[in-house]
Design a protein around this motif. Structure first.
Motif, PDB file in Angstrom:
ATOM      1  N   GLU A 146       0.877  -1.159   0.000  1.00 18.48           N
ATOM      2  CA  GLU A 146       0.000   0.000   0.000  1.00 18.48           C
ATOM      3  C   GLU A 146       0.915   1.210   0.000  1.00 18.48           C
ATOM      4  O   GLU A 146       1.898   1.248   0.748  1.00 18.48           O
ATOM      5  CB  GLU A 146      -0.931   0.013   1.208  1.00 18.48           C
ATOM      6  N   THR A 147       0.606   2.186  -0.836  1.00 16.23           N
ATOM      7  CA  THR A 147       1.467   3.353  -1.020  1.00 16.23           C
ATOM      8  C   THR A 147       0.684   4.615  -0.681  1.00 16.23           C
ATOM      9  O   THR A 147      -0.413   4.827  -1.214  1.00 16.23           O
ATOM     10  CB  THR A 147       1.979   3.410  -2.465  1.00 16.23           C
ATOM     11  N   TRP A 148       1.248   5.452   0.198  1.00 17.56           N
ATOM     12  CA  TRP A 148       0.577   6.681   0.625  1.00 17.56           C
ATOM     13  C   TRP A 148       1.241   7.891  -0.012  1.00 17.56           C
ATOM     14  O   TRP A 148       2.455   8.090   0.101  1.00 17.56           O
ATOM     15  CB  TRP A 148       0.646   6.829   2.139  1.00 17.56           C
ATOM     16  N   GLY A 149       0.436   8.703  -0.681  1.00 18.06           N
ATOM     17  CA  GLY A 149       0.905   9.959  -1.234  1.00 18.06           C
ATOM     18  C   GLY A 149       0.212  11.139  -0.579  1.00 18.06           C
ATOM     19  O   GLY A 149      -0.297  11.030   0.537  1.00 18.06           O
ATOM     20  N   ARG A 150       0.168  12.250  -1.266  1.00 17.26           N
ATOM     21  CA  ARG A 150      -0.524  13.445  -0.750  1.00 17.26           C
ATOM     22  C   ARG A 150      -2.016  13.323  -1.031  1.00 17.26           C
ATOM     23  O   ARG A 150      -2.459  13.423  -2.162  1.00 17.26           O
ATOM     24  CB  ARG A 150       0.014  14.700  -1.416  1.00 17.26           C
ATOM     25  N   GLY A 151      -2.790  13.057   0.017  1.00 19.34           N
ATOM     26  CA  GLY A 151      -4.233  12.939  -0.133  1.00 19.34           C
ATOM     27  C   GLY A 151      -4.682  11.747  -0.938  1.00 19.34           C
ATOM     28  O   GLY A 151      -5.837  11.703  -1.383  1.00 19.34           O
ATOM     29  N   SER A 152      -3.818  10.773  -1.135  1.00 24.42           N
ATOM     30  CA  SER A 152      -4.177   9.634  -1.981  1.00 24.42           C
ATOM     31  C   SER A 152      -3.368   8.408  -1.570  1.00 24.42           C
ATOM     32  O   SER A 152      -2.321   8.508  -0.926  1.00 24.42           O
ATOM     33  CB  SER A 152      -3.921   9.958  -3.454  1.00 24.42           C
ATOM     34  N   LEU A 153      -3.870   7.255  -1.962  1.00 19.61           N
ATOM     35  CA  LEU A 153      -3.119   6.009  -1.735  1.00 19.61           C
ATOM     36  C   LEU A 153      -3.403   5.041  -2.865  1.00 19.61           C
ATOM     37  O   LEU A 153      -4.382   5.181  -3.602  1.00 19.61           O
ATOM     38  CB  LEU A 153      -3.451   5.391  -0.379  1.00 19.61           C
ATOM     39  N   TRP A 154      -2.534   4.046  -2.961  1.00 21.37           N
ATOM     40  CA  TRP A 154      -2.670   2.981  -3.945  1.00 21.37           C
ATOM     41  C   TRP A 154      -2.303   1.666  -3.266  1.00 21.37           C
ATOM     42  O   TRP A 154      -1.364   1.616  -2.472  1.00 21.37           O
ATOM     43  CB  TRP A 154      -1.747   3.224  -5.136  1.00 21.37           C
ATOM     44  N   TYR A 186      -6.359  -1.101  -5.815  1.00 20.15           N
ATOM     45  CA  TYR A 186      -7.323  -0.129  -5.291  1.00 20.15           C
ATOM     46  C   TYR A 186      -6.605   1.193  -5.067  1.00 20.15           C
ATOM     47  O   TYR A 186      -5.389   1.247  -4.882  1.00 20.15           O
ATOM     48  CB  TYR A 186      -7.958  -0.625  -3.985  1.00 20.15           C
ATOM     49  N   ALA A 187      -7.368   2.264  -5.105  1.00 23.12           N
ATOM     50  CA  ALA A 187      -6.800   3.596  -4.924  1.00 23.12           C
ATOM     51  C   ALA A 187      -7.854   4.490  -4.292  1.00 23.12           C
ATOM     52  O   ALA A 187      -9.058   4.262  -4.438  1.00 23.12           O
ATOM     53  CB  ALA A 187      -6.358   4.179  -6.270  1.00 23.12           C
ATOM     54  N   THR A 188      -7.400   5.496  -3.565  1.00 26.56           N
ATOM     55  CA  THR A 188      -8.311   6.498  -3.015  1.00 26.56           C
ATOM     56  C   THR A 188      -7.698   7.878  -3.207  1.00 26.56           C
ATOM     57  O   THR A 188      -6.484   8.023  -3.348  1.00 26.56           O
ATOM     58  CB  THR A 188      -8.604   6.283  -1.513  1.00 26.56           C
ATOM     59  N   ALA A 189      -8.557   8.889  -3.196  1.00 24.69           N
ATOM     60  CA  ALA A 189      -8.094  10.275  -3.298  1.00 24.69           C
ATOM     61  C   ALA A 189      -9.096  11.173  -2.590  1.00 24.69           C
ATOM     62  O   ALA A 189     -10.308  10.942  -2.635  1.00 24.69           O
ATOM     63  CB  ALA A 189      -7.936  10.696  -4.756  1.00 24.69           C
ATOM     64  N   ALA A 190      -8.559  12.200  -1.950  1.00 28.97           N
ATOM     65  CA  ALA A 190      -9.394  13.175  -1.247  1.00 28.97           C
ATOM     66  C   ALA A 190      -9.971  14.154  -2.268  1.00 28.97           C
ATOM     67  O   ALA A 190      -9.265  15.040  -2.767  1.00 28.97           O
ATOM     68  CB  ALA A 190      -8.566  13.910  -0.195  1.00 28.97           C
ATOM     69  N   VAL A 191     -11.240  13.988  -2.591  1.00 28.60           N
ATOM     70  CA  VAL A 191     -11.932  14.844  -3.554  1.00 28.60           C
ATOM     71  C   VAL A 191     -13.347  15.073  -3.033  1.00 28.60           C
ATOM     72  O   VAL A 191     -13.844  14.327  -2.195  1.00 28.60           O
ATOM     73  CB  VAL A 191     -11.998  14.184  -4.956  1.00 28.60           C
ATOM     74  N   PRO A 192     -14.036  16.098  -3.529  1.00 30.93           N
ATOM     75  CA  PRO A 192     -15.430  16.294  -3.139  1.00 30.93           C
ATOM     76  C   PRO A 192     -16.303  15.118  -3.566  1.00 30.93           C
ATOM     77  O   PRO A 192     -16.010  14.432  -4.550  1.00 30.93           O
ATOM     78  CB  PRO A 192     -15.823  17.586  -3.868  1.00 30.93           C
ATOM     79  N   ALA A 193     -17.375  14.883  -2.828  1.00 31.17           N
ATOM     80  CA  ALA A 193     -18.287  13.782  -3.151  1.00 31.17           C
ATOM     81  C   ALA A 193     -18.992  14.031  -4.478  1.00 31.17           C
ATOM     82  O   ALA A 193     -19.210  15.172  -4.892  1.00 31.17           O
ATOM     83  CB  ALA A 193     -19.318  13.625  -2.037  1.00 31.17           C
TER      84      ALA A 193
END
Length: 406
Positions: A198-206, A219-226
């Motif tokens: 799992e890799t953590w970046g700025r406001g995001s991960l993979w 899988y990936a996530t990012a901090a964005v508006p809904a």
């Protein structure tokens, strides 16, 4: 005594596990699922040792363990590829009594459904609770065709935006947006080898994890508006956000069919519900305790719910009220604790300020040097759970901690 009837709303992993566990306890079970092909939905699912021991109760624990494809070292990285924390499956087994397994949701759904009588699962059928019932009166479920079904027990496994929860507790706050969206997909494994990570970046991960059939779950996530969607497709969005991250991320994106990306905004329970039941209706899984995916426990807690519910639900309708009260006592405190712990980790992954992200990276590296296997410590008190007696006596015993009984 007539065979008691259970009606399950939702043929996801939690609903099917509940149906299988109740069936093994002597209940007649019907499962209604609004999707026409639920076995095709989803990507990967993490099954920690707590979920595997719960699956032992319905005879599937060893089958799931055989799906493990993660054999080597993995851990937490930065987008450049620097390792911050490493661990192994042997370390997980030593700490929790077994390693984690990541399976495709479709494989697990098929296993669960195969353990039910023919015709028990009805797809393309929407259902709602018309009357939750009482200790003296059965519940009533109405399906979209207008038919009404009485049941001694209703299991509402109808997801994050559960209509059943809203009907039972209309004044309770709905789950709230956790501040980030998630993408998931499955592709063939790249030619170059890689370690699970799992890799953590700025406001995001993979995250990248191998599956037992030669494919890879990413899988990936990012901090964005809904509510956002990329105008040129989700693969293009992933390329913009993650295309220059370390191997194997670019290779996986190159192999990705744009139509195969699942994107979902992440929600979490805003406040503990008054109970996990009302009348003869039990809330289960995301319907009761939506949580962020950061500890990989959403599906695991639903599976725990299912076997604990079946444990209390003796095949005697006269005891259902007491069984559901016991279910709430056992499950509500534990699941809300996991909701809160998952959210804390989720907040760490959505940090966007460069100085704060640098501080987070340094802190993780220091903590790992002081006490290795940081990721494993985050699951203490969660992954070591065991099913309640008498189930615990039949759960698979492996080396490691004895775990916790509830």
């Amino acid at each position: 005594m007539n065979q008691p009837r259970a009606f399950v709303i939702g043929a996801g992993i939690g609903g099917l596990t509940a149906a299988a566990a109740l069936h093994r306890r002597g209940w007649e079970v019907t499962v209604a699922e609004r999707a026409t092909a639920p076995e095709r939905v989803g990507a990967g699912i993490a099954l920690a040792p707590n979920a595997q021991r719960a699956l032992d109760v319905i005879g599937l624990g060893d089958t799931v363990r055989a799906m493990s494809a993660w054999q080597d070292e993995g851990g937490l990285r930065t987008p450049s590829g620097r390792w911050l924390s490493r661990t192994t499956q042997d370390a997980a087994a030593e700490r929790f009594g077994g390693p984690a397994v990541v399976a495709h949701r479709a494989d697990l759904v098929a296993l669960l459904a195969a353990g039910l009588p023919g015709g028990a699962v009805r797809t393309g059928v929407s259902a709602e609770v018309a009357d939750p019932g009482t200790a003296e009166r059965p519940a009533t479920v109405r399906t979209a065709d207008g038919r009404e079904h009485t049941a001694d027990l209703v299991v509402a496994a109808d997801g994050i935006h559960s209509a059943t929860r809203r009907a039972l507790f209309p004044g309770h706050p709905a789950p709230r947006y956790a501040g980030f969206t998630a993408w998931r997909f499955v592709v063939p494994a790249p030619e170059r080898p890689f370690s699970p990570h799992e890799t953590w970046g700025r406001g995001s991960l993979w995250g990248t994890i191998p599956l037992h059939d030669g494919r890879v779950y990413a899988y990936a996530t990012a901090a964005v508006p809904a509510g956002q969607r990329s105008p040129d497709g989700e693969r293009a969005e992933l390329l913009r956000r993650f295309g220059d991250w370390h191997h194997p991320v670019p290779d996986l994106l190159a192999a990705l069919d744009p139509a195969a990306v699942l994107r979902n905004d992440v929600y979490r329970t805003a406040a503990a519900p008054p109970a996990h039941h009302l009348g003869r209706v039990a809330l289960l899984g995301d319907a009761a305790h939506a949580m962020t995916p950061n500890l990989g426990q959403g599906g695991c807690q639903a599976i725990e719910d299912a076997v604990v519910l079946a444990h209390h639900a003796a095949p005697d309708p006269g005891t259902t009220a007491a069984a559901l009260a016991a279910y709430t006592r056992d499950r509500l405190p534990r699941t809300m604790a996991v909701v809160r712990r998952s959210e804390r980790v989720g907040r760490m992954t959505t940090l966007t300020s460069p100085p704060v992200v640098a501080l987070r990276t340094a802190a993780v590296a220091v903590l790992n040097r002081i006490g290795p296997r940081l990721a494993l410590r985050s699951l203490d008190g969660i992954a070591d759970w065991r099913p309640p007696e008498p189930y615990a006596a039949g759960a698979r015993e492996t080396r490691g901690t004895a775990g916790r009984r509830r």
